[in-house]
Write an enzyme that holds these catalytic residues in place. Sequence first.
Site, PDB file in Angstrom:
ATOM      1  N   ARG A 199       0.836  -1.203   0.000  1.00 11.59           N
ATOM      2  CA  ARG A 199       0.000   0.000   0.000  1.00 11.59           C
ATOM      3  C   ARG A 199       0.877   1.262   0.000  1.00 11.59           C
ATOM      4  O   ARG A 199       0.495   2.294  -0.513  1.00 11.59           O
ATOM      5  CB  ARG A 199      -0.969   0.004   1.185  1.00 11.59           C
ATOM      6  N   TYR A 254     -14.584  16.804 -16.349  1.00 11.38           N
ATOM      7  CA  TYR A 254     -15.068  15.436 -16.181  1.00 11.38           C
ATOM      8  C   TYR A 254     -16.179  15.414 -15.124  1.00 11.38           C
ATOM      9  O   TYR A 254     -16.021  16.005 -14.044  1.00 11.38           O
ATOM     10  CB  TYR A 254     -13.893  14.548 -15.753  1.00 11.38           C
ATOM     11  N   ASP A 265      -5.770  18.746 -15.107  1.00 11.85           N
ATOM     12  CA  ASP A 265      -6.145  17.404 -15.566  1.00 11.85           C
ATOM     13  C   ASP A 265      -5.822  17.357 -17.051  1.00 11.85           C
ATOM     14  O   ASP A 265      -6.488  17.984 -17.871  1.00 11.85           O
ATOM     15  CB  ASP A 265      -7.636  17.154 -15.291  1.00 11.85           C
ATOM     16  N   LYS A 272      -7.098   6.067 -19.583  1.00  8.62           N
ATOM     17  CA  LYS A 272      -7.384   6.567 -20.929  1.00  8.62           C
ATOM     18  C   LYS A 272      -6.166   6.359 -21.834  1.00  8.62           C
ATOM     19  O   LYS A 272      -5.694   5.247 -21.956  1.00  8.62           O
ATOM     20  CB  LYS A 272      -7.823   8.022 -20.830  1.00  8.62           C
TER      21      LYS A 272
END
Length: 406
Positions: free
Chosen positions: A65, A118, A191, A216
């Site tokens: 993690r 988005y 972004d 993407k």
Amino acid sequence: MTDALHDPDPAALATLALHGGGARPAPTDPVSPAIITASSFHADPASIGFSAAALEGAPPPFYARWGNPTVALLEERLALLEQGAGAVAFASGMAAVAALFLARLKAGDHLIVSNVCYAGVAELAHDLLPRHGIAVSAVDTSDLAALEAAIRPGQTRLIHIETPANPILRLTDIAAAAAIAHAAGAELSVDSTIATPVATRPLVLGADHVIHSLTKYLCGHGDTLGGAVISRDAAALRSLRTDSLIHYGATLSPFSAWLILRGLETLTLRMRQHEENARAVADFLQSHPAVERVLWPGLAQGPQADLARRQMQNFSGLLSFVIKGDGAALAQRMAENLRRIAYAVSLGKTKSLIFHIPTEELLASSFHLQGKAAQDYRDVAGRGVFRLSVGLEDATDLIRDLEAVL
Ligand SMILES: *Cc1c(COP(=O)(O)O)cnc(C)c1O
């Protein structure tokens, strides 16, 4: 690892996408990256403590993690591609955005966010952050005077823009937005999912943080989720890793990192072909009598063509178009009759995807725009846009597919 914001020859991007990061290989090391799936690693009691506070910089492999060698290689490569001081990878693009917002903002702070972005980011900003005492303003950040006017001196800590912005591909001038943010003592996050580092390097233009949905173009094959924040400041990245990975736990899996590393190898090649195909499809759509308007940064006559040429070295493969007739009926015909283009959400994969995004639904449920801002959006998007992620099929086949349903 990058030691500073250097400025390599842009031609080096293709090489970095293949080779960036990692230690110099020794004989018998694998030439392609290995997937290391272990969740914990043998520790040296003398050099590592048990708590997150003991970590300095990128941690050695300890517990997955915190970090993992396969994920770490991806982080190093992304930092080189964006010319950042480092990167932190996340389980999805939304996890990356949420992590950045929560790491850089606290109760009493003010966030300015692009009023077109988005949908998930808009919903996070408008519906969730205020619960944590963070004030949020939605602004058309392509209008620099409006951006400047929205600053609350001493309170605005972060400006978050998306360029090109989903789904109408509106651009924001990154260098100008960075200057406005810094003059106010705020940071700028960008972004850059749709642009990719092939088109634009926001950190080089003055931004403080770049965010990618790795789902993407960077993965490119539509077979995993992922996200990343790349920053110019190593201390910001350290707190992001501690807060968001160690305590919120939105860690990217090594298998996903491996798929994304594999996808990155062809990033520059894919982006060239996505752009070329998008140009062919945009030209076809612009000349079609059923089409009202095409939105793509690469259009020579587009309303932001000058900024696009200045800020983008590649116009990417995502375009939107508005039709003259009934969008819902066309969406139905597409879902039933398209043969190559999938009627599906998402973008940036090898295969073409199309989806109808009705304006009123998006304005009400995600953007919460009213008055002039809502009208500005309607003036561009009409009653809805068809968002088309142009894939790597032969462009002639994509045009034939669209011709049959339009
Ligand atoms: C998809 C996308 C996101 C969210 O990414 P996920 O990986 O789906 O969580 C954020 N921003 C933009 C611009 C996107 O296209």
